[in-house]
Design a protein around this motif. Sequence first.
Motif: not given
Length: 54
Positions: A13-33
Amino acid sequence: MIVAKDGNHESLIETMNELYDQGEVKHHTIVDKEKNTTHRFRYANNVTLNFKKL
C-alpha cells in the motif's frame, strides 16, 4: 495480480501511494447501472511486495 485493502500488505500500500504521487498509477472504473454499483480500481506494474525504495 494481487488485491490488497488498506490495513493489509502495508509495504504494498505504501509503495502504491508513492507511485500514485509520482503519477505512475493507472485507474479503471466499472459502473453497473442495474445494481447501482461503481467499482474503482487502481493498478501499477512491477510493484514489489516487500519494503524497497523505488
